[in-house]
Scaffold this motif. Structure first.
Motif, PDB file in Angstrom:
ATOM      1  N   ARG A 101       0.826  -1.214   0.000  1.00  0.00           N
ATOM      2  CA  ARG A 101       0.000   0.000   0.000  1.00  0.00           C
ATOM      3  C   ARG A 101       0.854   1.255   0.000  1.00  0.00           C
ATOM      4  N   THR A 102       1.958   1.218   0.719  1.00  0.00           N
ATOM      5  CA  THR A 102       2.807   2.406   0.849  1.00  0.00           C
ATOM      6  C   THR A 102       3.652   2.628  -0.391  1.00  0.00           C
ATOM      7  N   GLU A 103       4.098   1.545  -1.024  1.00  0.00           N
ATOM      8  CA  GLU A 103       5.040   1.671  -2.134  1.00  0.00           C
ATOM      9  C   GLU A 103       4.485   2.491  -3.295  1.00  0.00           C
ATOM     10  N   SER A 104       3.174   2.543  -3.443  1.00  0.00           N
ATOM     11  CA  SER A 104       2.603   3.319  -4.538  1.00  0.00           C
ATOM     12  C   SER A 104       2.744   4.820  -4.309  1.00  0.00           C
ATOM     13  N   ASN A 105       2.983   5.202  -3.042  1.00  0.00           N
ATOM     14  CA  ASN A 105       3.061   6.629  -2.714  1.00  0.00           C
ATOM     15  C   ASN A 105       4.383   7.058  -2.095  1.00  0.00           C
ATOM     16  N   GLY A 106       5.227   6.099  -1.735  1.00  0.00           N
ATOM     17  CA  GLY A 106       6.478   6.488  -1.089  1.00  0.00           C
ATOM     18  C   GLY A 106       7.235   5.291  -0.546  1.00  0.00           C
ATOM     19  N   VAL A 107       8.202   5.572   0.310  1.00  0.00           N
ATOM     20  CA  VAL A 107       9.066   4.547   0.898  1.00  0.00           C
ATOM     21  C   VAL A 107       8.359   3.909   2.093  1.00  0.00           C
ATOM     22  N   PRO A 108       8.263   2.570   2.141  1.00  0.00           N
ATOM     23  CA  PRO A 108       7.669   1.922   3.316  1.00  0.00           C
ATOM     24  C   PRO A 108       8.586   2.071   4.545  1.00  0.00           C
ATOM     25  N   VAL A 109       8.113   2.815   5.510  1.00  0.00           N
ATOM     26  CA  VAL A 109       8.875   3.070   6.731  1.00  0.00           C
ATOM     27  C   VAL A 109       8.179   2.414   7.909  1.00  0.00           C
ATOM     28  N   VAL A 110       8.946   1.653   8.681  1.00  0.00           N
ATOM     29  CA  VAL A 110       8.488   1.130   9.967  1.00  0.00           C
ATOM     30  C   VAL A 110       9.017   2.089  11.024  1.00  0.00           C
ATOM     31  N   ALA A 111       8.148   2.935  11.533  1.00  0.00           N
ATOM     32  CA  ALA A 111       8.557   3.962  12.492  1.00  0.00           C
ATOM     33  C   ALA A 111       8.526   3.384  13.900  1.00  0.00           C
TER      34      ALA A 111
END
Length: 249
Positions: A41-51
């Motif tokens: 889901r995140t990859e389409s809009n940016g870098v997948p970050v586990v905060a």
């Protein structure tokens, strides 16, 4: 498992405390939120970050006293694909209760970040993922299987190629490469770049530690990271903006 004499004193202290913990009487059963779906889901809009919600640590100065739930919400607001929550109390200021409250308050997957050495320690709290550190687990295959029986997804952390081999032999499908050497507590992004090429394409790969800037984020992604686990660089300041800056890298 490595001899404790090879580890930094702070890590030796953590492991002693972990071994002295009381373990829960009841076994947990988890209906986990999918980590791979969150990354997609995140990859389409940016870098997948586990905060990472990390109030303090042996390698940082001071501590963050904000309500951990509010911090977690701000990280999600900033675009975090998932959260990592410390549950180690003495050295990182975390707790299982913090994780329980955070998981109830957000919709993204939540990783339990701790030093888990035995099966009973898995039952401290429900989470979507649980961290197992290859260096410290005697029978990794058995502990991975025990975690999965409870419904956890398992992130196996490695630092060397030998540890990667152990992780893959255990059946790990999510591998984190820690850029921090727990022997000396030194950090080098070169670590990820040396280990990542040996990770099979069907394994989800997470870069951990030492990622402080968008340039670092891009470097780890170019080296093959599917997601980035970031703690101090997000916790130091405005967590929503810090998360957003890395997601937008």
């Amino acid at each position: 498992m490595n001899a404790e004499g090879e580890l930094a004193p702070a890590v030796q202290s953590i492991l002693r405390d972990v071994r002295s913990r009381t373990t829960p009487d009841e076994r947990v059963s988890v209906d986990a939120r999918s980590f791979s779906d969150a990354i997609a889901r995140t990859e389409s809009n940016g870098v997948p970050v586990v905060a990472e919600v990390k109030p303090t640590s042996p390698t940082t100065d001071g501590n963050r006293t904000d309500d951990p739930v509010e911090l977690a919400k701000k990280m999600v607001e900033g675009g975090a694909a998932a959260l990592s929550v410390l549950t180690e109390p003495e050295h990182f200021g975390g707790s299982p209760e913090n994780l329980r409250r955070i998981r109830e308050a957000v919709s993204v997957p939540v990783l339990r970040k701790d030093f888990i050495l035995e099966e009973a320690q898995l039952d401290a709290v429900e989470a979507d993922l649980v961290l197992l550190i290859a260096r410290f687990v005697g029978d990794l295959s058995k502990l991975v299987a025990s975690a999965r029986e409870r419904g956890f997804q398992v992130l196996v952390e490695v630092h060397t190629l030998d540890e990667l081999e152990t992780a893959l032999d255990s059946g790990a499908k999510i591998v984190g490469v820690n850029n921090r050497d727990l022997g000396k507590l030194e950090v080098s992004l070169d670590t990820f770049e040396s280990v990542a090429p040996e990770v099979p394409d069907n394994v989800t790969l997470v870069a951990e530690s030492g990622i402080a800037t968008p340039d670092d984020a891009r470097r780890m992604r170019e080296a093959g990271a599917d997601a980035l686990l970031v703690g101090s660089a997000i916790m130091d300041g405005d967590v929503a903006e810090n998360t957003r800056r890395l997601v937008s890298a």
